[in-house]
Design a protein around this motif. Structure first.
Motif, PDB file in Angstrom:
ATOM      1  N   TRP A  34       0.830  -1.198   0.000  1.00  0.00           N
ATOM      2  CA  TRP A  34       0.000   0.000   0.000  1.00  0.00           C
ATOM      3  C   TRP A  34       0.868   1.252   0.000  1.00  0.00           C
ATOM      4  N   TRP A  36       3.963   1.567  -1.177  1.00  0.00           N
ATOM      5  CA  TRP A  36       4.605   1.752  -2.480  1.00  0.00           C
ATOM      6  C   TRP A  36       3.603   2.268  -3.514  1.00  0.00           C
ATOM      7  N   THR A  37       2.353   1.812  -3.413  1.00  0.00           N
ATOM      8  CA  THR A  37       1.311   2.321  -4.317  1.00  0.00           C
ATOM      9  C   THR A  37       1.073   3.802  -4.080  1.00  0.00           C
ATOM     10  N   PHE A  38       1.044   4.179  -2.803  1.00  0.00           N
ATOM     11  CA  PHE A  38       0.841   5.594  -2.460  1.00  0.00           C
ATOM     12  C   PHE A  38       1.994   6.445  -2.985  1.00  0.00           C
ATOM     13  N   TYR A  39       3.229   5.982  -2.789  1.00  0.00           N
ATOM     14  CA  TYR A  39       4.386   6.718  -3.293  1.00  0.00           C
ATOM     15  C   TYR A  39       4.345   6.810  -4.825  1.00  0.00           C
ATOM     16  N   GLY A  40       3.850   5.737  -5.444  1.00  0.00           N
ATOM     17  CA  GLY A  40       3.754   5.721  -6.905  1.00  0.00           C
ATOM     18  C   GLY A  40       2.789   6.770  -7.427  1.00  0.00           C
ATOM     19  N   THR A  41       1.672   6.967  -6.709  1.00  0.00           N
ATOM     20  CA  THR A  41       0.711   7.981  -7.157  1.00  0.00           C
ATOM     21  C   THR A  41       1.305   9.379  -7.054  1.00  0.00           C
ATOM     22  N   ILE A  42       2.130   9.600  -6.049  1.00  0.00           N
ATOM     23  CA  ILE A  42       2.788  10.909  -5.919  1.00  0.00           C
ATOM     24  C   ILE A  42       3.733  11.147  -7.098  1.00  0.00           C
ATOM     25  N   PHE A  44       3.593   9.680 -10.016  1.00  0.00           N
ATOM     26  CA  PHE A  44       2.783   9.822 -11.226  1.00  0.00           C
ATOM     27  C   PHE A  44       2.237  11.240 -11.354  1.00  0.00           C
ATOM     28  N   ALA A  45       1.753  11.818 -10.238  1.00  0.00           N
ATOM     29  CA  ALA A  45       1.184  13.159 -10.272  1.00  0.00           C
ATOM     30  C   ALA A  45       2.226  14.190 -10.687  1.00  0.00           C
ATOM     31  N   TYR A  48       2.891  13.834 -14.357  1.00  0.00           N
ATOM     32  CA  TYR A  48       1.739  14.349 -15.120  1.00  0.00           C
ATOM     33  C   TYR A  48       1.745  15.871 -15.145  1.00  0.00           C
TER      34      TYR A  48
END
Length: 315
Positions: A34, A36-42, A44-45, A48
């Motif tokens: 969870w 690593w997924t959260f860090y990944g969204t950061i 990605f943002a 973007y």
């Protein structure tokens, strides 16, 4: 390394914080996947924000880097701009497989006669599909989505009564150059008695209930120099396409809302109001000097209107 503190009752690991002697905080870290997924969204943002339009800056905004789209404007000019949904849509509309097919059919319709379009099932289907969008974008705001118009303001396009003529060439001219619907106001020409007489005569032309004596006097005014109505509507009252003058002998009413009038008095009042106030309405230009529809698009729109009116536009 400090030894983890455990809750004596459950054996669960705690943070070591204690409140009110017995209340403790358990140490339940989030699952690693969870986090690593959260860090990944950061990440990605951030990527973007850099690559695509995002944050506002003053009166502008971050437009992104490394992404550009080329498309043609309505005027046919090629334009290159940063990535955005509007430009992407325009590009896809012009370069997709469906767009290529659409252009192919537009060229086919543009080269065909109206009779050929009506007799060819594929071209007729294309006209219905493409024309409904064009009509919705350019005509429906006034003439309504079904083309039935608004009595007193915008003509009905699905009946067989075309003020300026319903043959394809005339319809093309109407769409390309617009029309000025004009009838002078007679409020300073007729007194109340004359106004009543002419209105009764107009009603009598289409078989509506009218005062016979008043109508007889109204005919003299209508067909004489006092009113001069015959100059546009003809002495028979059948109208004139060259002037956009309505046929007064049928039961098609585009200005006076007789269908909504429930009594003879209400019908007389509706006709008198039109004669008293006159008519002034402007249809916009859709050709090169207006909304810039191409010749082929105008042809599709005319063919679509013919289908809407069930072929009535041929007269």
């Amino acid at each position: 390394m400090a030894t983890p503190v455990k809750d004596p009752l459950t054996g669960a690991e705690t943070t070591g914080h204690v409140w009110d002697d017995t209340l403790q905080e358990f140490n339940n870290p989030l699952p690693r996947w969870w986090l690593w997924t959260f860090y990944g969204t950061i990440i990605f943002a951030i990527v973007y924000w850099i690559m695509y339009p995002s944050w506002p800056i003053g009166k502008s905004y971050l437009k992104g880097i490394g992404n550009s789209i080329t498309y043609k404007t309505d005027a046919g000019e090629e334009k290159s701009t940063h990535w955005n949904m509007r430009a992407l849509l325009a590009h896809d509309m012009q370069n997709s497989t469906e767009a290529a097919k659409q252009q192919e059919y537009l060229a086919k319709v543009g080269a065909a006669s109206y009779d050929q379009i009506a007799q060819d099932p594929d071209m007729s289907a294309f006209v219905r599909s493409y024309g409904v969008g064009m009509f919705g974008d350019n005509c429906a705001a006034c003439h309504q989505s079904g083309g039935q118009g608004v009595v007193g303001q915008y003509p009905n396009l699905v009946d067989d009564d075309w003020l300026w003529g319903g043959d394809p060439a005339t319809m093309e001219t109407t769409i390309r150059g617009g029309r000025l619907g004009y009838m002078p106001a007679f409020k300073n020409t007729f007194n109340e008695e004359q106004l009543n007489q002419v209105a009764n005569y107009v009603l009598s032309l289409s078989g509506e209930p009218a005062d016979a004596a008043a109508a007889a006097e109204g005919q003299k005014i209508f067909q004489g120099e006092t009113g001069g109505c015959y100059m546009c509507h003809t002495k028979e009252g059948t109208g004139m396409h060259a002037q956009g003058a309505a046929n007064l002998t049928d039961k098609v009413w585009t200005i006076a809302n007789l269908p909504a009038a429930e009594t003879p008095e209400a019908k007389l009042a509706a006709v008198k109001a039109v004669i008293h106030n006159g008519v002034h309405r402007q249809m916009p230009v859709f050709g090169a000097q207006g909304r810039n529809l191409s010749d082929t698009e105008i042809k599709v729109l005319v063919a679509y209107l013919q289908q809407m009116s069930g072929g009535a536009a041929a007269q």
